[in-house]
Design an enzyme around this catalytic site. Structure first.
Site, PDB file in Angstrom:
ATOM      1  N   LYS A 114      -9.393 -24.272  19.983  1.00  0.00           N
ATOM      2  CA  LYS A 114     -10.542 -24.874  20.960  1.00  0.00           C
ATOM      3  C   LYS A 114     -11.426 -23.853  21.691  1.00  0.00           C
ATOM      4  O   LYS A 114     -12.764 -24.173  21.715  1.00  0.00           O
ATOM      5  CB  LYS A 114      -9.818 -25.521  22.334  1.00  0.00           C
ATOM      6  CG  LYS A 114      -8.837 -26.579  21.520  1.00  0.00           C
ATOM      7  CD  LYS A 114      -8.246 -27.522  22.908  1.00  0.00           C
ATOM      8  CE  LYS A 114      -7.545 -28.722  22.383  1.00  0.00           C
ATOM      9  NZ  LYS A 114      -7.013 -29.340  23.345  1.00  0.00           N
ATOM     10  N   LYS A 197      -6.109 -37.722   9.613  1.00  0.00           N
ATOM     11  CA  LYS A 197      -5.183 -38.365  10.569  1.00  0.00           C
ATOM     12  C   LYS A 197      -6.074 -39.460  11.654  1.00  0.00           C
ATOM     13  O   LYS A 197      -7.193 -38.934  12.099  1.00  0.00           O
ATOM     14  CB  LYS A 197      -4.535 -37.453  11.227  1.00  0.00           C
ATOM     15  CG  LYS A 197      -3.752 -37.692  12.491  1.00  0.00           C
ATOM     16  CD  LYS A 197      -2.869 -36.539  13.017  1.00  0.00           C
ATOM     17  CE  LYS A 197      -1.964 -36.787  14.255  1.00  0.00           C
ATOM     18  NZ  LYS A 197      -1.473 -35.688  14.857  1.00  0.00           N
ATOM     19  N   LYS A 200      -8.607 -39.772  18.224  1.00  0.00           N
ATOM     20  CA  LYS A 200      -9.924 -40.106  18.801  1.00  0.00           C
ATOM     21  C   LYS A 200     -10.879 -39.132  18.623  1.00  0.00           C
ATOM     22  O   LYS A 200     -12.240 -39.222  19.110  1.00  0.00           O
ATOM     23  CB  LYS A 200      -9.506 -40.256  20.246  1.00  0.00           C
ATOM     24  CG  LYS A 200      -8.963 -41.544  20.804  1.00  0.00           C
ATOM     25  CD  LYS A 200      -9.769 -42.607  20.480  1.00  0.00           C
ATOM     26  CE  LYS A 200      -9.094 -44.011  20.926  1.00  0.00           C
ATOM     27  NZ  LYS A 200      -9.049 -44.124  22.170  1.00  0.00           N
TER      28      LYS A 200
END
Length: 332
Positions: A114, A197, A200
């Site tokens: 991240k 996959k 969101k």
């Protein structure tokens, strides 16, 4: 013999869980509560590692609770609670930060990924330290098992390392938890990009089947799902990823085998097949969505359920924190 204790959590980062969340995790949480002493936590403090709108955080926390209840988590069988309502999480989180080394924290995969995407200057300190808070989440409840996906195994290993280090220095205090790797089960992919996959974070919600979407919206999404060349409804993830994904979804919700479904739709076109999948999905999710909406319409009662769960959680957590402080020599 007493039941083994399980602890797992979910972040309130969206308005709706999706089908992948349910089949990949929550459905198994529901099953585990029958045979284990289950603690399930809405980890709202972890959601603060990114920019957060206060009204949205509150709304999504309540929506997460309503959906967990609607999907089968029972307050009579499980302790369902909100992380921020148990202050011992923050308190033990600080202890775990003081037990962790900078090197081992910086090697955590999710932080590396991240921060690499966003740049280290924009990454929050909380993103760096949240594995230590996650360790505290687990250790507070002396959990035997932590139901997680394979991608979270590293976090459980860190938790075990920190607990073992504390026990060795200050006396036996924490149960060393084991990762309970959730069964692979039905692998649900994005219905617009069936090689990816369902998530969101996938750029578009068009391929994500959401629990709280209207029946009409999910019907439209499935009828617009990407299919493959040819007309045969057969399971072949390499050559027919779109059809295979829809077969998997139908099978997971209807309980019928893939072979049975292939036989039913033999000689029929993709249109008939997608209509069949849409009917199964819509009718499966319809009562769940309605139950969640009913819970959200009586916010006072929903918050009472969460307060009751948080009170039970605090009882366990305070005992652990007291033993931790005693071991450290903190005057109480």
């Amino acid at each position: 013999m007493s039941k083994k204790r399980v602890l797992s959590g979910i972040q309130p980062t969206s308005d709706s869980f999706h089908l992948g969340n349910y089949l990949g995790a929550v459905k198994q949480w529901v099953e585990l509560q029958d045979s284990h002493d289950a603690f399930y936590c809405i980890v709202d403090l972890h959601a603060l590692t990114v920019e957060t709108d206060p009204a949205l955080l509150r709304q999504r926390t309540l929506a997460s609770a309503a959906q967990l209840l609607a999907l089968g988590i029972s307050p009579e069988k499980s302790t369902l609670f909100v992380q921020s309502q148990v202050p011992q999480h923050n308190q033990l989180g600080w202890i775990m930060e003081c037990m962790a080394g900078f090197g081992e924290a910086s090697r955590m995969t999710q932080f590396k990924d991240k921060s690499a995407k966003a740049g280290s200057d924009s990454a929050r300190v909380g993103l760096f330290t949240y594995p230590m808070l996650q360790a505290a989440d687990i250790l507070l409840y002396q959990a035997d098992l932590v139901p997680v996906g394979e991608d979270q195994r590293q976090h459980i290993e860190l938790t075990r390392d920190l607990a073992g280090r504390f026990n060795a220095r200050y006396g036996q205090t924490f149960q060393l938890p084991e990762a309970y790797i959730l069964k692979a089960g039905a692998k649900i992919n994005d219905i617009q990009d069936p090689t990816a996959k369902m998530s969101k974070s996938s750029g578009s919600v068009a391929g994500v089947i959401e629990i709280m979407d209207t029946p009409e919206a999910n019907l439209k999404k499935i009828k617009s799902a990407i299919t493959d060349a040819g007309r045969e409804v057969t399971f072949d993830p390499i050559e027919k990823p779109g059809i295979s994904n829809l077969l998997t979804i139908h099978s997971a919700l209807s309980g019928r085998t893939i072979a049975d479904l292939e036989n039913e739709f033999a000689g029929k076109g993709y249109g008939d097949f997608k209509a069949g999948v849409a009917e199964v999905v819509v009718e499966y999710l319809r009562p769940i969505r309605q139950r969640a909406l009913d819970l959200l319409s009586d916010e006072k009662h929903l918050i009472e359920i969460l307060h009751a769960g948080s009170a039970k959680a605090r009882e366990v957590a305070s005992t652990t924190l007291e033993a931790t402080y005693k071991g450290l020599g903190v005057v109480s």
